[in-house]
Design a protein around this motif. Structure first.
Motif, PDB file in Angstrom:
ATOM      1  N   CYS A 300      18.600 -17.411  -1.222  1.00 19.52           N
ATOM      2  CA  CYS A 300      18.809 -18.799  -1.648  1.00 19.52           C
ATOM      3  C   CYS A 300      18.819 -18.862  -3.182  1.00 19.52           C
ATOM      4  O   CYS A 300      18.141 -18.073  -3.841  1.00 19.52           O
ATOM      5  CB  CYS A 300      17.656 -19.690  -1.192  1.00 19.52           C
ATOM      6  N   GLY A 301      19.519 -19.845  -3.715  1.00 17.56           N
ATOM      7  CA  GLY A 301      19.463 -20.149  -5.147  1.00 17.56           C
ATOM      8  C   GLY A 301      19.809 -18.955  -6.023  1.00 17.56           C
ATOM      9  O   GLY A 301      20.794 -18.247  -5.803  1.00 17.56           O
ATOM     10  N   SER A 302      18.964 -18.723  -7.020  1.00 17.17           N
ATOM     11  CA  SER A 302      19.224 -17.626  -7.951  1.00 17.17           C
ATOM     12  C   SER A 302      19.208 -16.277  -7.248  1.00 17.17           C
ATOM     13  O   SER A 302      19.949 -15.358  -7.626  1.00 17.17           O
ATOM     14  CB  SER A 302      18.170 -17.615  -9.063  1.00 17.17           C
ATOM     15  N   ALA A 303      18.361 -16.150  -6.244  1.00 17.60           N
ATOM     16  CA  ALA A 303      18.312 -14.874  -5.512  1.00 17.60           C
ATOM     17  C   ALA A 303      19.656 -14.632  -4.820  1.00 17.60           C
ATOM     18  O   ALA A 303      20.139 -13.494  -4.737  1.00 17.60           O
ATOM     19  CB  ALA A 303      17.168 -14.908  -4.499  1.00 17.60           C
ATOM     20  N   SER A 347      14.227 -12.271  -2.303  1.00 18.74           N
ATOM     21  CA  SER A 347      13.375 -13.441  -2.538  1.00 18.74           C
ATOM     22  C   SER A 347      12.272 -13.114  -3.527  1.00 18.74           C
ATOM     23  O   SER A 347      11.538 -12.141  -3.330  1.00 18.74           O
ATOM     24  CB  SER A 347      12.762 -13.902  -1.213  1.00 18.74           C
ATOM     25  N   GLN A 348      12.149 -13.905  -4.565  1.00 22.35           N
ATOM     26  CA  GLN A 348      11.051 -13.730  -5.506  1.00 22.35           C
ATOM     27  C   GLN A 348       9.737 -13.965  -4.792  1.00 22.35           C
ATOM     28  O   GLN A 348       8.852 -13.120  -4.797  1.00 22.35           O
ATOM     29  CB  GLN A 348      11.222 -14.708  -6.682  1.00 22.35           C
ATOM     30  N   SER A 349       9.610 -15.139  -4.177  1.00 23.67           N
ATOM     31  CA  SER A 349       8.327 -15.541  -3.592  1.00 23.67           C
ATOM     32  C   SER A 349       8.015 -14.802  -2.306  1.00 23.67           C
ATOM     33  O   SER A 349       6.861 -14.622  -1.941  1.00 23.67           O
ATOM     34  CB  SER A 349       8.353 -17.037  -3.284  1.00 23.67           C
ATOM     35  N   THR A 352      10.299 -18.057   1.020  1.00 24.90           N
ATOM     36  CA  THR A 352      11.331 -19.086   1.191  1.00 24.90           C
ATOM     37  C   THR A 352      11.676 -19.228   2.668  1.00 24.90           C
ATOM     38  O   THR A 352      12.067 -18.259   3.323  1.00 24.90           O
ATOM     39  CB  THR A 352      12.565 -18.713   0.339  1.00 24.90           C
ATOM     40  N   VAL A 398       9.468 -22.799 -12.647  1.00 24.94           N
ATOM     41  CA  VAL A 398      10.311 -23.028 -11.468  1.00 24.94           C
ATOM     42  C   VAL A 398      11.648 -22.305 -11.630  1.00 24.94           C
ATOM     43  O   VAL A 398      12.133 -21.639 -10.708  1.00 24.94           O
ATOM     44  CB  VAL A 398      10.516 -24.547 -11.241  1.00 24.94           C
ATOM     45  N   ALA A 399      12.239 -22.427 -12.808  1.00 26.52           N
ATOM     46  CA  ALA A 399      13.518 -21.748 -13.036  1.00 26.52           C
ATOM     47  C   ALA A 399      13.257 -20.254 -13.192  1.00 26.52           C
ATOM     48  O   ALA A 399      12.517 -19.828 -14.075  1.00 26.52           O
ATOM     49  CB  ALA A 399      14.175 -22.300 -14.286  1.00 26.52           C
ATOM     50  N   THR A 400      13.864 -19.482 -12.343  1.00 23.32           N
ATOM     51  CA  THR A 400      13.604 -18.046 -12.399  1.00 23.32           C
ATOM     52  C   THR A 400      14.411 -17.389 -13.517  1.00 23.32           C
ATOM     53  O   THR A 400      15.549 -17.760 -13.787  1.00 23.32           O
ATOM     54  CB  THR A 400      13.916 -17.368 -11.058  1.00 23.32           C
ATOM     55  N   LEU A 484      23.532 -22.725 -12.735  1.00 21.21           N
ATOM     56  CA  LEU A 484      22.332 -23.225 -12.033  1.00 21.21           C
ATOM     57  C   LEU A 484      21.172 -23.377 -13.019  1.00 21.21           C
ATOM     58  O   LEU A 484      20.435 -24.370 -13.002  1.00 21.21           O
ATOM     59  CB  LEU A 484      21.930 -22.277 -10.891  1.00 21.21           C
ATOM     60  N   LYS A 485      21.017 -22.368 -13.888  1.00 13.87           N
ATOM     61  CA  LYS A 485      19.902 -22.418 -14.852  1.00 13.87           C
ATOM     62  C   LYS A 485      20.010 -23.688 -15.684  1.00 13.87           C
ATOM     63  O   LYS A 485      19.048 -24.390 -15.889  1.00 13.87           O
ATOM     64  CB  LYS A 485      20.009 -21.165 -15.749  1.00 13.87           C
ATOM     65  N   GLU A 488      19.485 -27.045 -13.445  1.00 18.02           N
ATOM     66  CA  GLU A 488      18.171 -27.296 -12.851  1.00 18.02           C
ATOM     67  C   GLU A 488      17.128 -27.735 -13.869  1.00 18.02           C
ATOM     68  O   GLU A 488      16.213 -28.470 -13.532  1.00 18.02           O
ATOM     69  CB  GLU A 488      17.667 -26.102 -12.028  1.00 18.02           C
ATOM     70  N   VAL A 605      10.127 -22.578  -1.953  1.00 23.61           N
ATOM     71  CA  VAL A 605      10.637 -23.579  -1.016  1.00 23.61           C
ATOM     72  C   VAL A 605      10.278 -23.159   0.412  1.00 23.61           C
ATOM     73  O   VAL A 605      11.026 -22.461   1.077  1.00 23.61           O
ATOM     74  CB  VAL A 605      12.152 -23.784  -1.199  1.00 23.61           C
TER      75      VAL A 605
END
Ligand code: M6R
Length: 608
Positions: A300-303, A347-349, A352, A398-400, A484-485, A488, A605
């Motif tokens: 998702c997102g940046s990943a 995924s960073q976290s 997600t 929040v912004a990776t 995106l960066k 966001e 998320v």
């Protein structure tokens, strides 16, 4: 998403909770609350807005006396961000308090049943159902009530629970939302993430799905949903609290941007030995690598954007077909998978919700899953068949930035490893790529030196309405991330387009003064990009170009140019992303925004 902290021990609980919640602010939230047992009652204070409001309301926690409590930062899903909807939630007699992260999917059905039995609801949340359900099944044993409630709830939940009848205990429950338990000589703690409790302990239990923890001042006991006691071993957290602090920077995001040379080196260096890429930790044999017929990259997102880069690099080097998919789409679209398909979940976290669900979907369909994950012990790391950790350290903003950069490195390592096993690149190409890869930390460092120049440029665009990013091939992949960066954190509308696609519609949006950021690092596509730049400039666009240093002629074709050091074309995204991150950061800063806590966003998320 929501943050949970709980404490039981010898100290006053409220200041410990406030301190822990402050460490979870990065997760994103719109209201806060705490419940503390004061010796007679469970007392609760809740507030809309930032944690400082709760801090002021409780005078730093001093007005909520007691040594056991639970706290919460809420990121609204069911019901708007109001004091009433904020957590904790009580049952009718205020004898049970609950904080929750996740979504109770069948809450409406449960609520109706409870209302039919006379239960009255005060909030619009799904969480309040949990408090009343516990009340419904509580006959003296918290454990029994919790297990019964778990059997009835569908969805995801991490819960912190207190019972007035059991003032020397707090309870924690986990299903598909992260929750950890910390063991310390000063008391025991629960939290959504490690930074919240690192001040008190490094000894942490990672709760598994459908586990219950009972914490008292000096003991922790774990149970499964059948109320059977479990034996669990704690893990030692190896990183230091300073890694999760600002360390002199104004914002966590800037700190993370500047940590990139180290993060990139830490992710890469341990995996390069004797001029080879060594990924023994994956537990994949050369035979298994050779048999991969297709790769899906899901995130998702940046990943996901890192995954788009991964597609170009893996296909280009290892000649394996790669499909990149958004996890929220992949999980519901009946993907065609088999045992020779490798699914890479990034995924960073590692928490997600959509990425985790995609992982499970892939496993159910017989594919092997490789997780590229930053948080050690997270759900995706634990459930994937193979794990390649990115060693970015804790990422708070929040912004990776640094996690994204390390995801790129992990993908390069995989691509090079797969290529060498499958014989798709020559020894000479491999050696030259390896040399280039090892230059990355130094080159990233060099680019970070352009900070002032980029800030000046960014300050000219603080009032922009729209900013476009264009590129081809790998440059398109980095345009997605740059856009995106920017949007966001700056709230400026921005789009990324494959440059060749512009004239199929989007070019109608270009008008006098529109800023177009053009990335052109791929030599064979350079002439095509020049034409695309001309197309937008002719229509009044102002063009900022990010290009290789050998194109001094670009000054004639673009209005502002940022040059990148020379690098192997596969790795250019690692360099091009730096000016794009700095640009986004300075635009947001110039607009007076809280760079670390963009509106409506959450770091992790954990709901669909
Ligand atoms: O923790 P994850 O990497 O799975 O998170 C995925 C996205 O939510 C995340 O990359 C998000 O897009 C970033 N905040 C963007 O900066």
């Amino acid at each position: 998403m929501c943050g949970i902290v709980g404490y039981i021990g010898g100290q006053q609980a409220a200041p410990v909770l406030l301190d822990g919640l402050a460490k979870l602010e990065y997760r994103g939230y719109d209201s806060t609350g705490m419940a503390v047992y004061d010796g007679r009652e469970i007392r609760m204070v809740k507030a809309t807005g930032r944690l400082k409001v709760l801090d002021a309301l409780t005078k730093g926690g001093s007005t909520l006396s007691g040594t056991a409590g639970i706290g919460h930062t809420r990121w609204a899903t069911h019901g708007s961000p109001t004091d009433t909807n904020a957590h904790p939630h009580f049952n009718g007699s205020a004898s049970i308090a609950v904080v929750h992260n996740g979504i109770i999917e069948n809450y409406q059905k449960l609520k109706k049943k409870l209302e039919n039995r006379g239960y009255q609801f005060v909030s619009e949340t799904d969480t309040e159902v949990v408090a009343h359900l516990l009340d419904r099944y509580y006959t003296g044993s918290p454990l029994e009530a919790i297990a019964k409630v778990m059997h009835r709830m569908e969805g995801s939940y991490a819960l912190g629970i207190m019972f007035r009848d059991h003032p020397d205990e707090i309870y924690a429950v986990r299903k598909d939302s992260p929750l950890i338990v910390g063991k310390s000589s000063q008391g025991n703690l629960i939290a959504s993430d490690v930074p919240a409790i690192l001040k008190y302990t490094r000894s942490v239990y990672f709760m598994e799905n459908e586990e219950i923890a009972k914490l008292s001042r000096d003991s922790i006991t774990f149970y499964n949903i059948d109320e059977e006691e479990l034996v669990k071993e704690p893990s030692e957290i190896s990183w230091d609290i300073s890694a999760a602090e600002k360390g002199g920077y104004d914002y966590f995001m800037m700190k993370a941007i500047y940590e990139q040379p180290k993060a990139v080196a830490d992710t890469m260096s341990p995996r390069i030995r004797d001029s080879r890429i060594v990924l023994d930790e994956l537990g994949m044999s050369d035979e298994e690598i050779a048999q991969i017929s297709k790769i899906y990259i899901v995130a998702c997102g940046s990943a996901y954007h890192a995954g788009v880069t991964g597609k170009y690099v893996l296909e280009g080097m290892a000649r394996i077909p790669v499909e990149v998919d958004l996890a929220s789409e992949f999980r519901y679209r009946n993907p065609i998978l088999d045992t020779q398909t490798l699914v890479i979940v990034i995924s960073q976290s590692g928490e997600t919700a959509d990425s985790l669900a995609a992982l499970r979907e892939a496993k159910t369909r017989g594919s092997r899953v490789l997780g590229i994950v930053n948080v050690v012990g997270s759900s995706i790391a634990r459930e994937a068949d193979h794990v390649l950790y990115t060693w970015a350290g804790p990422e708070i903003s929040v912004a990776t930035t640094k996690a994204y950069s390390t995801q790129l490195v992990a993908l390069y390592l995989l691509a090079m490893k797969f290529s060498s096993v499958r014989g798709t690149i020559s020894e000479a190409e491999f050696t030259s790529m390896l040399e280039a890869l090892q230059q990355l930390p130094r080159q990233v460092e060099f680019l970070l030196g352009s900070q002032e120049r980029i800030q000046k440029f960014a300050n000219r665009y603080l009032a922009a309405d729209h900013i476009f990013f264009i590129g081809r091939g790998l440059d398109y992949a980095i345009s997605l991330e740059g856009s995106l960066k920017l949007k966001e954190i700056s709230y400026i509308h921005s789009e990324a387009y494959a440059a060749g696609e512009l004239k199929h519609g989007t070019i109608s949006l270009i008008e006098e003064g529109t800023l177009v950021v053009a990335v052109l690092t791929q030599e064979e596509l350079y002439p095509k990009m020049l034409s695309n730049i001309q197309e937008v400039r002719t229509r009044g666009a102002f063009v900022m170009a990010v290009a290789n240093a050998n194109h001094a002629d670009l000054e004639k074709n673009a209005d502002y140019v940022i040059y990148l050091p020379e690098i192997n074309p596969y790795f250019t995204n690692s360099l091009a992303v730096i000016p794009l991150q700095l640009f986004a950061y300075y635009v947001a800063l110039g607009r007076g925004l809280d760079v670390d806590k963009p509106r409506n966003l959450a770091k992790s998320v954990t709901v669909e």
